[in-house]
Design a protein around this motif. Structure first.
Motif, PDB file in Angstrom:
ATOM      1  N   LEU A   1     -17.553  53.947  78.507  1.00 40.25           N
ATOM      2  CA  LEU A   1     -16.443  53.151  78.783  1.00 40.25           C
ATOM      3  C   LEU A   1     -15.728  53.584  80.392  1.00 40.25           C
ATOM      4  O   LEU A   1     -15.316  53.217  81.579  1.00 40.25           O
ATOM      5  N   LEU A   2     -16.072  55.443  80.230  1.00 39.47           N
ATOM      6  CA  LEU A   2     -15.172  56.052  82.239  1.00 39.47           C
ATOM      7  C   LEU A   2     -16.195  55.033  82.925  1.00 39.47           C
ATOM      8  O   LEU A   2     -16.502  54.642  84.214  1.00 39.47           O
ATOM      9  N   ALA A   3     -17.854  55.346  82.967  1.00 42.09           N
ATOM     10  CA  ALA A   3     -18.558  54.647  83.897  1.00 42.09           C
ATOM     11  C   ALA A   3     -18.524  53.570  83.802  1.00 42.09           C
ATOM     12  O   ALA A   3     -18.957  52.829  85.110  1.00 42.09           O
ATOM     13  N   ALA A   4     -18.096  52.189  83.075  1.00 41.87           N
ATOM     14  CA  ALA A   4     -17.587  50.562  83.295  1.00 41.87           C
ATOM     15  C   ALA A   4     -16.330  50.838  83.990  1.00 41.87           C
ATOM     16  O   ALA A   4     -15.721  49.367  83.952  1.00 41.87           O
ATOM     17  N   GLY A   5     -15.508  51.678  84.564  1.00 44.49           N
ATOM     18  CA  GLY A   5     -14.231  51.861  85.091  1.00 44.49           C
ATOM     19  C   GLY A   5     -13.257  51.791  84.585  1.00 44.49           C
ATOM     20  O   GLY A   5     -12.199  51.980  84.735  1.00 44.49           O
ATOM     21  N   PHE A   6     -13.290  52.008  83.527  1.00 44.82           N
ATOM     22  CA  PHE A   6     -12.054  51.919  81.651  1.00 44.82           C
ATOM     23  C   PHE A   6     -11.399  54.027  82.287  1.00 44.82           C
ATOM     24  O   PHE A   6     -12.732  54.092  83.101  1.00 44.82           O
ATOM     25  N   THR A   7     -10.158  53.863  82.392  1.00 46.07           N
ATOM     26  CA  THR A   7      -9.741  54.702  82.971  1.00 46.07           C
ATOM     27  C   THR A   7      -9.591  55.718  81.551  1.00 46.07           C
ATOM     28  O   THR A   7     -10.100  55.762  80.600  1.00 46.07           O
ATOM     29  N   ALA A   8      -9.582  57.067  81.931  1.00 49.99           N
ATOM     30  CA  ALA A   8      -9.431  57.982  80.858  1.00 49.99           C
ATOM     31  C   ALA A   8      -8.440  57.595  80.090  1.00 49.99           C
ATOM     32  O   ALA A   8      -8.313  58.190  78.852  1.00 49.99           O
ATOM     33  N   ASP A   9      -7.059  57.634  80.517  1.00 45.99           N
ATOM     34  CA  ASP A   9      -6.382  56.452  79.438  1.00 45.99           C
ATOM     35  C   ASP A   9      -6.568  56.167  78.180  1.00 45.99           C
ATOM     36  O   ASP A   9      -5.994  56.199  77.175  1.00 45.99           O
ATOM     37  N   ASP A  10      -7.539  55.277  79.213  1.00 47.44           N
ATOM     38  CA  ASP A  10      -7.718  53.837  77.957  1.00 47.44           C
ATOM     39  C   ASP A  10      -8.687  54.974  77.703  1.00 47.44           C
ATOM     40  O   ASP A  10      -8.930  54.328  75.633  1.00 47.44           O
ATOM     41  N   VAL A  11      -9.801  55.422  77.460  1.00 48.43           N
ATOM     42  CA  VAL A  11     -10.605  55.907  76.972  1.00 48.43           C
ATOM     43  C   VAL A  11      -9.909  57.215  75.487  1.00 48.43           C
ATOM     44  O   VAL A  11     -10.148  57.238  74.379  1.00 48.43           O
ATOM     45  N   ASP A  12      -8.965  58.074  76.108  1.00 47.29           N
ATOM     46  CA  ASP A  12      -8.366  58.249  75.472  1.00 47.29           C
ATOM     47  C   ASP A  12      -7.357  57.828  74.109  1.00 47.29           C
ATOM     48  O   ASP A  12      -7.499  58.553  72.551  1.00 47.29           O
ATOM     49  N   ARG A  13      -6.865  56.944  74.525  1.00 44.99           N
ATOM     50  CA  ARG A  13      -6.478  55.491  73.729  1.00 44.99           C
ATOM     51  C   ARG A  13      -7.188  55.552  72.751  1.00 44.99           C
ATOM     52  O   ARG A  13      -6.981  55.486  71.736  1.00 44.99           O
ATOM     53  N   VAL A  14      -8.899  54.608  72.877  1.00 43.23           N
ATOM     54  CA  VAL A  14      -9.134  54.816  72.174  1.00 43.23           C
ATOM     55  C   VAL A  14     -10.131  55.814  70.659  1.00 43.23           C
ATOM     56  O   VAL A  14     -10.003  55.427  69.758  1.00 43.23           O
ATOM     57  N   LEU A  15     -10.644  56.745  71.531  1.00 45.74           N
ATOM     58  CA  LEU A  15     -11.061  57.750  71.044  1.00 45.74           C
ATOM     59  C   LEU A  15      -9.779  58.868  70.042  1.00 45.74           C
ATOM     60  O   LEU A  15     -10.572  59.730  69.841  1.00 45.74           O
ATOM     61  N   TRP A  16      -8.340  58.573  70.839  1.00 42.19           N
ATOM     62  CA  TRP A  16      -7.846  59.721  70.173  1.00 42.19           C
ATOM     63  C   TRP A  16      -6.808  58.922  69.228  1.00 42.19           C
ATOM     64  O   TRP A  16      -6.583  59.137  68.141  1.00 42.19           O
ATOM     65  N   ARG A  17      -6.236  58.580  70.373  1.00 42.33           N
ATOM     66  CA  ARG A  17      -4.237  58.490  70.103  1.00 42.33           C
ATOM     67  C   ARG A  17      -4.684  56.940  69.112  1.00 42.33           C
ATOM     68  O   ARG A  17      -3.910  56.636  68.089  1.00 42.33           O
ATOM     69  N   ASN A  18      -6.289  56.268  69.191  1.00 40.44           N
ATOM     70  CA  ASN A  18      -6.087  54.979  68.115  1.00 40.44           C
ATOM     71  C   ASN A  18      -6.193  54.796  66.521  1.00 40.44           C
ATOM     72  O   ASN A  18      -5.062  54.866  65.304  1.00 40.44           O
ATOM     73  N   PRO A  19      -6.871  56.193  65.979  1.00 37.73           N
ATOM     74  CA  PRO A  19      -6.896  56.560  64.779  1.00 37.73           C
ATOM     75  C   PRO A  19      -5.916  57.485  63.945  1.00 37.73           C
ATOM     76  O   PRO A  19      -5.364  57.417  63.022  1.00 37.73           O
ATOM     77  N   VAL A  20      -5.362  58.708  65.197  1.00 35.26           N
ATOM     78  CA  VAL A  20      -3.971  59.266  64.952  1.00 35.26           C
ATOM     79  C   VAL A  20      -3.160  57.821  64.711  1.00 35.26           C
ATOM     80  O   VAL A  20      -2.350  57.901  63.363  1.00 35.26           O
ATOM     81  N   GLU A  21      -2.801  56.322  65.400  1.00 33.40           N
ATOM     82  CA  GLU A  21      -1.656  56.113  65.144  1.00 33.40           C
ATOM     83  C   GLU A  21      -2.216  55.260  63.430  1.00 33.40           C
ATOM     84  O   GLU A  21      -1.062  55.026  62.711  1.00 33.40           O
ATOM     85  N   PHE A  22      -3.539  54.899  63.718  1.00 31.36           N
ATOM     86  CA  PHE A  22      -3.882  53.980  61.936  1.00 31.36           C
ATOM     87  C   PHE A  22      -3.830  55.327  60.969  1.00 31.36           C
ATOM     88  O   PHE A  22      -2.934  55.073  60.136  1.00 31.36           O
ATOM     89  N   TYR A  23      -3.918  56.420  60.828  1.00 35.93           N
ATOM     90  CA  TYR A  23      -4.150  57.084  60.107  1.00 35.93           C
ATOM     91  C   TYR A  23      -2.914  57.610  59.451  1.00 35.93           C
ATOM     92  O   TYR A  23      -3.048  58.483  58.535  1.00 35.93           O
ATOM     93  N   GLY A  24      -1.517  57.468  60.890  1.00 33.40           N
ATOM     94  CA  GLY A  24      -1.094  58.503  60.685  1.00 33.40           C
ATOM     95  C   GLY A  24      -0.215  57.898  59.952  1.00 33.40           C
ATOM     96  O   GLY A  24       0.973  57.832  59.608  1.00 33.40           O
ATOM     97  N   GLN A  25      -0.358  56.686  59.566  1.00 37.20           N
ATOM     98  CA  GLN A  25       0.527  55.843  58.751  1.00 37.20           C
ATOM     99  C   GLN A  25       0.924  56.775  57.589  1.00 37.20           C
ATOM    100  O   GLN A  25       1.559  55.551  56.479  1.00 37.20           O
TER     101      GLN A  25
END
Lengths: 282, 202
Positions: A233-257
């Motif tokens: 994702l980083l090599a394709a131009g996504f930001t570190a924040d995008d990657v953090d959202r997909v690989l950390w914040r999204n699962p935290v949000e889903f299972y945090g429910q």
């Protein structure tokens, strides 16, 4: 890069995998209950397996600073064996445990009436225990299976935002996106999904409600493919924040429910790290 | 810590009302204990209690639920059906409960595991109920697993020459492998050797 692998079967992995995962930024995992290759023949086998997922395995993970949670269920494949139906009666006791953050994996394997029944019953359990649900989609007849899955989810009355539909690909992602459910992708060395294909899907669908996992188990799989996907994702131009959202914040949000996700740092002193496991067992 | 100390420490914590209600429910219907015991830690929290770092609010709440239950068989079942934290709470509460020897199989179970927290918890004050052979195996397992021997209640009171022999054999194996014994085990072995020498000289 910090990584939360929302679907990995650590029971089938070695301690060296934990070490490599920790060294590459994996700080949290969720292990869904599934099948073990060899079919089980009685509920007692499941009780011991569930106990391991809320006892030994979190302890083993903690030795490497990794937080481990579980999702528990009677999986669709074994739901077809009448000898295992008693697992549905065991589940309520387990769904109250602190380390359980969803009901799963539920869903379809061969789309039989027995699977229909177990799937619906366990969505009802997810609602009554206020837990999200992790739904497996079948390997055979996947598109039809995914449509039928989404129908059953809608009928159950569970909020779509509390359901993750997993093992998606280019053909099935759109259906799930439109349903309001979370979209899970299992990055495999050869089959389900690859890092370059995942990059294209995120380019097309964005980062919202996307979960990327390794689904590593006893088959040909790799617990570091989440990391590889982050790099791609980083090599394709996504930001570190995008990657953090997909690989950390999204699962935290889903299972945090579930209200039960505990991401406090593991404290080596409390678990006597450097003890038996690091030393090779007793 | 006594049960009264735990009650006092929990007097003003968040979740106290939940706990009061849970205790009342267990009193009127012991069958409700399982789910309440499982939920207690997320209702009361994992903060250490003032005055004793070994007890969190959740663990103390679980101890009070066990005391309210006061039924050895039900307490054993809660351990057997518990996750690791529930099992640790039962082990920590055992010395505070009036259940005689009924908890001994739970210590034996904990000592069979490879979870250092469970092994350590099995060697607290309730280990007075363990027979000498099991207790010695537990102590040597602590040394083997790197668990500090401060986890063992009444260590010097119970340590005997048979334990000294086992530690000495382990020390020889470690020396052969070029590995160190933990300092606290070497110190214990030295104390036992000195005691044995003075006994023989007397």
């Amino acid at each position: 890069m910090r990584i939360f692998d929302p679907h990995i079967h650590m029971t089938s992995r070695t301690t060296d995998d934990y070490r490599a995962m920790a060294a590459n930024g994996v700080q949290a995992v969720v292990e869904p209950a599934f099948w073990l290759g060899q079919p089980r023949t009685n509920p007692g086998s499941f009780a011991d397996y569930f106990d391991s997922l809320i006892g030994w395995e979190p302890y083993r993970a903690a030795q490497f600073g990794i937080r481990h949670h579980a999702t528990l269920a009677l999986n669709p494949k074994e739901a077809n064996d009448p000898r295992c139906r008693g697992v549905l009666d065991l589940l309520p006791r387990y769904l109250d445990k602190d380390g359980v953050v969803a009901v799963g994996e539920i869903g379809y394997d061969s789309m039989t009436p027995a699977e229909d029944e177990a799937f619906a019953a366990q969505l009802a359990l997810a609602i009554s225990y206020e837990l999200p649900a992790l739904v497996h989609t079948p390997h055979r007849d996947k598109a039809a299976g995914t449509r039928r899955t989404l129908d059953v989810v809608a009928e159950s009355g569970i909020e779509p935002g509390r359901v993750a539909v997993d093992h998606l690909n280019e053909v099935t992602v759109g259906l799930v996106r439109d349903s309001g459910c979370w979209m899970g992708f299992s990055i495999y060395p050869e089959t389900k999904m690859s890092p370059p294909r995942m990059v294209e899907i995120i380019k097309a669908y964005g980062t919202e409600r996307i979960l990327v996992n390794s689904a590593a188990d006893w088959g040909h799989s790799d617990p570091l493919l989440t990391v590889e996907t982050g790099k791609a994702l980083l090599a394709a131009g996504f930001t570190a924040d995008d990657v953090d959202r997909v690989l950390w914040r999204n699962p935290v949000e889903f299972y945090g429910q579930s209200g039960r996700l505990d991401l406090s740092e593991t404290t080596p002193g409390a678990t006597f790290a450097g003890s038996s496991i690091a030393r090779g067992g007793s | 810590m006594t049960l009264d100390d735990l009650r006092a420490a929990l007097a003003a914590v968040p979740g106290r009302e939940w706990l009061d209600d849970a205790l009342a429910r267990v009193r009127t219907d012991p069958d409700t204990a399982g789910p309440l015991f499982a939920r207690a830690e997320r209702k009361l929290g994992r903060e250490p209690l003032a005055g004793d770092g070994a007890w969190t609010a959740g663990r103390a709440a679980r101890a009070l639920l066990l005391a309210e239950l006061a039924d050895p068989q039900r307490i054993v079942t809660l351990y057997q059906q518990g996750d690791a934290a529930e099992r640790l709470a039962v082990l920590a509460a055992l010395p505070l409960l009036d259940i005689g020897d009924a908890g001994v199989p739970l210590l034996q179970d904990a000592l069979r595991t490879n979870d250092a927290r469970l092994v350590a918890a099995a060697l607290g004050p309730y280990a007075a109920h363990l027979d000498a052979a099991t207790w010695r195996q537990g102590v040597v397992k602590c040394v083997f697993m790197g668990i500090p021997l401060s986890a063992v209640d009444r260590l010097d009171d119970r340590a005997d020459q048979e334990l000294a022999g086992m530690l000495s054999a382990l020390a020889q194996e470690r020396a052969a492998a070029g590995r160190r014994m933990p300092d606290d085990a070497t110190a214990l072995l030295n104390r036992l050797t000195v005691a044995d020498t003075s006994r023989k000289q007397a």
